[in-house]
Scaffold this active site. Structure first.
Site, PDB file in Angstrom:
ATOM      1  N   CYS A  65      22.919 -13.278  20.982  1.00 51.90           N
ATOM      2  CA  CYS A  65      23.751 -12.083  21.079  1.00 51.90           C
ATOM      3  C   CYS A  65      25.121 -12.529  21.570  1.00 51.90           C
ATOM      4  O   CYS A  65      25.367 -13.725  21.690  1.00 51.90           O
ATOM      5  CB  CYS A  65      23.120 -11.024  21.988  1.00 51.90           C
ATOM      6  SG  CYS A  65      22.927 -11.460  23.724  1.00 51.90           S
ATOM      7  N   HIS A  98      12.887 -29.954  32.367  1.00 49.68           N
ATOM      8  CA  HIS A  98      12.395 -29.410  33.637  1.00 49.68           C
ATOM      9  C   HIS A  98      11.658 -28.086  33.513  1.00 49.68           C
ATOM     10  O   HIS A  98      10.792 -27.799  34.338  1.00 49.68           O
ATOM     11  CB  HIS A  98      13.555 -29.231  34.619  1.00 49.68           C
ATOM     12  CG  HIS A  98      14.135 -30.529  35.070  1.00 49.68           C
ATOM     13  ND1 HIS A  98      15.121 -30.597  36.004  1.00 49.68           N
ATOM     14  CD2 HIS A  98      13.880 -31.813  34.707  1.00 49.68           C
ATOM     15  CE1 HIS A  98      15.449 -31.858  36.222  1.00 49.68           C
ATOM     16  NE2 HIS A  98      14.708 -32.620  35.425  1.00 49.68           N
TER      17      HIS A  98
END
Length: 149
Positions: A65, A98
Site C-alpha cells: 500500500c 531474525h
C-alpha cells in the site's frame, strides 16, 4: 516457491514491476490485488494473501500500500503470519534472519527501483538463523494461541 501478492490502488504500479521481476526469477506469483489505480480499501486485499499464507497455500506473501502500515496491520491479524514492513534491503535481510518473516510489506510511496530489487533479493534469498531467534518465534506462536482462547 509460490508467492501471493496483493495491493491497493497506491501499490498497483509497484505490484506490476514486482510480478515481472519475480516471474523472471522463476517464482510462481498469484495476483490477489486490485487491477487499477482506482481507490479501494487495503484490508480487502491484504487479507487475501495473509489468509493463504496462514493456511500454507502460499510459501510467502507480499502486500503493498502507500505507506505499508495498513497492510502490515491487516496481515499480522492472521495466525502464523509474520509480516514485516521493509523499507530497505538491510531490514528485509534482518527480518528473514531474525523473525522468519513470511510476508513482505512494501510502501509503494517510499521505495525506489534500486532498493526494491535488493529488498526482494534479500527477502527471498535469506534463510532464518534459528537458534535464539527460533525460541522467540515459538514464544510469539504461544502468545498467539493464548490470545485465541
Amino acid at each position: 516457491m509460490k508467492i501471493g501478492i496483493a495491493n491497493d490502488h497506491r501499490g498497483y504500479k509497484l505490484k506490476l514491476k514486482i510480478i515481472e521481476m519475480l516471474e523472471k526469477k522463476g517464482f510462481i506469483v498469484e495476483d490477489e490485488g486490485t487491477d487499477s489505480e482506482e481507490s479501494v480499501d487495503y484490508p480487502d486485499y491484504g487479507k487475501l494473501v495473509a489468509e493463504k499464507v496462514s493456511k500454507g497455500e502460499y510459501d510467502r506473501g507480499i502486500v503493498i500500500c502507500g505507506s505499508g502500515i495498513g497492510m502490515s496491520i491487516i496481515a499480522n491479524k492472521f495466525s502464523g503470519v509474520r509480516a514485516a514492513l521493509c523499507y530497505n534491503p538491510v531490514i528485509a535481510k534482518m527480518t528473514r534472519k531474525h523473525n522468519n518473516a513470511n510476508v513482505l510489506v512494501l510502501a509503494a510511496d517510499y521505495i525506489g527501483e534500486e532498493e526494491l530489487e535488493k529488498t526482494l533479493k534479500n527477502f527471498f534469498n535469506t534463510e532464518f538463523d534459528g537458534g535464539r531467534h527460533k525460541r522467540r518465534i515459538e514464544k510469539i506462536n504461544k502468545i498467539e494461541k493464548e490470545i485465541k482462547k
